[in-house]
Design an enzyme around this catalytic site. Structure first.
Site, short mmCIF file in Angstrom:
data_model
loop_
_atom_site.label_atom_id
_atom_site.label_comp_id
_atom_site.label_asym_id
_atom_site.label_seq_id
_atom_site.Cartn_x
_atom_site.Cartn_y
_atom_site.Cartn_z
N TYR A 170 -2.03 -1.09 10.44
CA TYR A 170 -1.97 -1.22 8.98
C TYR A 170 -0.65 -0.67 8.44
O TYR A 170 0.03 -1.30 7.62
CB TYR A 170 -3.17 -0.48 8.37
CG TYR A 170 -3.38 -0.69 6.89
CD1 TYR A 170 -4.12 -1.77 6.42
CD2 TYR A 170 -2.88 0.21 5.94
CE1 TYR A 170 -4.35 -1.96 5.05
CE2 TYR A 170 -3.10 0.03 4.58
CZ TYR A 170 -3.83 -1.06 4.15
OH TYR A 170 -4.06 -1.23 2.80
N SER B 67 0.88 -1.17 0.00
CA SER B 67 0.00 0.00 0.00
C SER B 67 0.91 1.21 0.00
O SER B 67 2.09 1.11 0.37
CB SER B 67 -0.85 0.00 1.27
OG SER B 67 -1.41 1.28 1.50
P1 NAD Z 1 -11.25 -6.46 0.12
O1 NAD Z 1 -11.83 -6.31 1.48
O2 NAD Z 1 -12.12 -6.19 -1.07
O3 NAD Z 1 -10.61 -7.91 -0.05
C1 NAD Z 1 -9.84 -8.50 0.96
C2 NAD Z 1 -9.72 -9.98 0.68
O4 NAD Z 1 -8.97 -10.57 1.75
C3 NAD Z 1 -11.07 -10.72 0.64
O5 NAD Z 1 -11.04 -11.72 -0.34
C4 NAD Z 1 -11.16 -11.34 2.04
O6 NAD Z 1 -12.00 -12.48 2.09
C5 NAD Z 1 -9.70 -11.70 2.24
N1 NAD Z 1 -9.37 -11.94 3.64
C6 NAD Z 1 -9.59 -11.16 4.72
N2 NAD Z 1 -9.18 -11.79 5.84
C7 NAD Z 1 -8.68 -12.99 5.45
C8 NAD Z 1 -8.10 -14.08 6.14
N3 NAD Z 1 -7.94 -14.08 7.48
N4 NAD Z 1 -7.70 -15.16 5.42
C9 NAD Z 1 -7.87 -15.20 4.07
N5 NAD Z 1 -8.41 -14.18 3.38
C10 NAD Z 1 -8.80 -13.09 4.06
O7 NAD Z 1 -9.97 -5.51 0.12
P2 NAD Z 1 -9.08 -4.86 -1.05
O8 NAD Z 1 -9.24 -3.38 -0.96
O9 NAD Z 1 -9.28 -5.55 -2.34
O10 NAD Z 1 -7.63 -5.16 -0.46
C11 NAD Z 1 -6.74 -6.12 -1.00
C12 NAD Z 1 -5.32 -5.74 -0.60
O11 NAD Z 1 -4.97 -4.50 -1.18
C13 NAD Z 1 -5.12 -5.59 0.91
O12 NAD Z 1 -3.88 -6.13 1.30
C14 NAD Z 1 -5.11 -4.09 1.08
O13 NAD Z 1 -4.39 -3.69 2.23
C15 NAD Z 1 -4.44 -3.66 -0.18
N6 NAD Z 1 -4.69 -2.26 -0.55
C16 NAD Z 1 -5.95 -1.81 -0.73
C17 NAD Z 1 -6.15 -0.48 -1.06
C18 NAD Z 1 -7.51 0.09 -1.26
O14 NAD Z 1 -7.62 1.33 -1.31
N7 NAD Z 1 -8.55 -0.71 -1.40
C19 NAD Z 1 -5.05 0.38 -1.20
C20 NAD Z 1 -3.78 -0.12 -1.00
C21 NAD Z 1 -3.60 -1.45 -0.68
#
Ligand code: NAD
Length: 260
Positions: free
Chosen positions: A155, A142
Site C-alpha cells: 500500500y 493517502s
Molecule cells: P472502500 O473499500 O470503501 O471503497 C473502495 C472502492 O474501490 C469500492 O467501490 C470497490 O468496489 C472499488 N474497487 C476495489 N477493487 C476494485 C477493482 N479491482 N476494480 C474496480 N474497483 C475496485 O475504500 P475507501 O476507504 O473509500 O478507499 C477509497 C480510496 O481512498 C482508496 O484508494 C484508499 O486507498 C484511499 N484512502 C482511504 C483512506 C481511509 O482511511 N479509508 C485513507 C486514505 C486513502
C-alpha cells in the site's frame, strides 16, 4: 462552473468514491460510477444519484486490474457524455502483513489497483482533456503516499508511486489547463478501514479498540477520523477555478499527521 462537466470516478460504489460522486453530482457534474458490489444495489445508487441532482449517471463494472477494461471504461464515458473533463482515481484495496509473509497475489493486486490503474485511466483520458483544453485529474492517494507505516509495504509503495505519477503528469500537461493533484487523507472510516481494524488487531495482537486508539489515531493529531464529505469537498475545490494554479502536489488532509 462545474455544471455539465463529466467525471469518471473509479471505485465509487462505496466509501470515499461514492461521497465524491455525490458531491460532484451536486455541482451538476455527470458521473460515471465504477466499482464492485451487488448489481441491484449499484443500479439503485446510480438511479438515485441521477434523480437527486438531475445529472446523467452511468456505471462501468471495469476491473481496475485489467488495462483493457479500463480503456473500455474511458471510451464508454466519452460515448455517454461526449467528453471526460474530470478523472478521479480512487479505487483502492489494502492488505496488512509483514513484508516477508506478504502474499504475492495481494502485492500484485494492490500495485495494479492502487497504482497502475491510475496510469491506465490517465493514459486513456488525457487525449480527450488535451483536445478540450481543460481537465482535472485527482488521485486519491493517502497519507501513506508521504509517510510509511509497518505492515503496509504494498500500500505504501503504491501510494508513494501515485504521488510520483501525479507530479510527472502535472508537469507534462501544465500548459494545457489540466491540473493533476493527489489528495492524501489520514484515516477515514470506510469499509476499507473497518476491515483493516480487524486485520491489524490480528497482526499486532491487540484489540480493535486499541487499533483505533493506539495505531490509527496515534499520528492523526486531531484524534478523529477524517470525514468522507471533507474529502469530497476538497475534490470539488480542486475541480474549481480557484484551484487552477494548484498542480503537481500531494495535499495532506490528515488531521495533522504530516506535521509530526
Ligand atoms: P472502500 O473499500 O470503501 O471503497 C473502495 C472502492 O474501490 C469500492 O467501490 C470497490 O468496489 C472499488 N474497487 C476495489 N477493487 C476494485 C477493482 N479491482 N476494480 C474496480 N474497483 C475496485 O475504500 P475507501 O476507504 O473509500 O478507499 C477509497 C480510496 O481512498 C482508496 O484508494 C484508499 O486507498 C484511499 N484512502 C482511504 C483512506 C481511509 O482511511 N479509508 C485513507 C486514505 C486513502
Amino acid at each position: 462552473m462545474l455544471k455539465n462537466k463529466n467525471a469518471i470516478i473509479t471505485g465509487s460504489t462505496s466509501g470515499i468514491g461514492f461521497g465524491i460522486a455525490q458531491a460532484l453530482a451536486a455541482q451538476g457534474v455527470n458521473i460515471m460510477l465504477n466499482g464492485f458490489g451487488d448489481r441491484a444495489k449499484i443500479e439503485a445508487m446510480r438511479a438515485e444519484l441521477g434523480q437527486s441532482f438531475n445529472v446523467k449517471v452511468v456505471y462501468s463494472s471495469a476491473d481496475m486490474t485489467r488495462p483493457d477494461e479500463i480503456k473500455t471504461m474511458v471510451d464508454d464515458a466519452i460515448d455517454a457524455f461526449g467528453t471526460v473533463d474530470i478523472l478521479i482515481n480512487n479505487a483502492g484495496i489494502q492488505h496488512v502483513a509483514m513484508v516477508d509473509e506478504f502474499p504475492i497475489d495481494k502485492w500484485d493486486d494492490i500495485i495494479a489497483i492502487n497504482l497502475s490503474s491510475s496510469f491506465h485511466t490517465i493514459r486513456a483520458a488525457l487525449p480527450d482533456m488535451k483536445k478540450n483544453g481543460w481537465g482535472r485529474i485527482i488521485n486519491i492517494a493517502s497519507i501513506h503516499g508521504i509517510a510509511a507505516s509497518p505492515f503496509k509495504s504494498a500500500y505504501v509503495a503504491a501510494k508513494h508511486g501515485v504521488v510520483g505519477l501525479t507530479k510527472t503528469v502535472a508537469l507534462e500537461v501544465a500548459e494545457q489547463n489540466i491540473t493533476v493533484n493527489a489528495i492524501c487523507p489520514g484515516y477515514v472510516r470506510t469499509p476499507l478501514v473497518e476491515n483493516q481494524i480487524a486485520d491489524t488487531a490480528k497482526v499486532r495482537g491487540i484489540s480493535p479498540d486499541e487499533v483505533i486508539r493506539d495505531v490509527m489515531m496515534d499520528r492523526q493529531a486531531s484524534k478523529k477520523f477524517v470525514e468522507i464529505n471533507e474529502v469530497a469537498a476538497f475534490v470539488v475545490f480542486l475541480c474549481g477555478d480557484g484551484a487552477a494554479s494548484i498542480t503537481g502536489v500531494a495535499l495532506p488532509q490528515d488531521g495533522g499527521w504530516s506535521a509530526l
